[in-house]
Design an enzyme around this catalytic site. Sequence first.
Site, short mmCIF file in Angstrom:
data_model
loop_
_atom_site.label_atom_id
_atom_site.label_comp_id
_atom_site.label_asym_id
_atom_site.label_seq_id
_atom_site.Cartn_x
_atom_site.Cartn_y
_atom_site.Cartn_z
N ASP A 30 0.92 -1.34 0.05
CA ASP A 30 0.05 -0.04 -0.09
C ASP A 30 0.89 1.19 0.13
O ASP A 30 0.55 2.27 0.82
CB ASP A 30 -1.06 -0.05 1.14
CG ASP A 30 -1.98 -1.01 1.12
OD1 ASP A 30 -2.10 -1.99 0.15
OD2 ASP A 30 -2.77 -1.23 2.18
N LYS A 106 -5.84 -5.62 -3.60
CA LYS A 106 -6.44 -6.20 -2.43
C LYS A 106 -7.43 -5.44 -1.90
O LYS A 106 -7.50 -4.26 -2.15
CB LYS A 106 -5.48 -6.56 -1.20
CG LYS A 106 -4.84 -5.30 -0.32
CD LYS A 106 -3.95 -5.84 0.61
CE LYS A 106 -3.36 -4.31 1.28
NZ LYS A 106 -4.46 -3.51 2.09
N CYS A 141 -2.52 -2.82 7.96
CA CYS A 141 -2.14 -3.87 6.67
C CYS A 141 -0.79 -4.42 7.00
O CYS A 141 -0.63 -5.61 6.57
CB CYS A 141 -1.98 -3.10 5.40
SG CYS A 141 -3.87 -2.56 4.97
#
Length: 199
Positions: A30, A106, A141
């Site tokens: 991310d 995701k 995450c």
Amino acid sequence: MSSTAQSFREIVGIPRSSASTQDSTLIIIDAQNEYATGALKVENVTETRKSIAKLLERYRQAGNGKNIVHVVHKVPEGAAVFTPNTPLAQEFEELTPNTGEKVVTKNFPSSFAKTDLHTYLQGLGDVGKKVVLVGYMAHVCVSTTTRAAAELGYDVLVVGDAVGDRDIPGVKVETLVSVVLSELADGFATVVSEEDIRA
């Protein structure tokens, strides 16, 4: 004040791990503009993105890109964060994937949840058995992906100076990241620095 307590991993005899660009897979989690300029802007983004970029370049120089994975978070149209079709959803420009590098999209905190990441890593052979994790946010995450990877049997390393976070209600970022990394080091991974990942 630092603790002198033994970690769980030490108590049960799990040795610290190490990694090189030749024996591991880099997973960038991310690293998107949301964390640089959006509502979720992390406190240490300038420093952490430099560390991520250094690692990415090191892995690129060492091979064909197959052991480099870019994980990007995707949300529904109109969402307030990672807004699709805006710069917020895009990966940092210096991390733009090259040909041969894997991109995983995701929808959940874990990079393994309803994605093909596990299958892809298994297909890499030995180099896919050890994963080096960097990215954002440490307490969501990165932490969730670390725990999932450990449960799946991966040898997991988290690069402490290449993960970032923000203040959350009740906790300042410095404390938050320190606790997250301590938790992960206690039970799930080896925490290292960017310089520890050898070429």
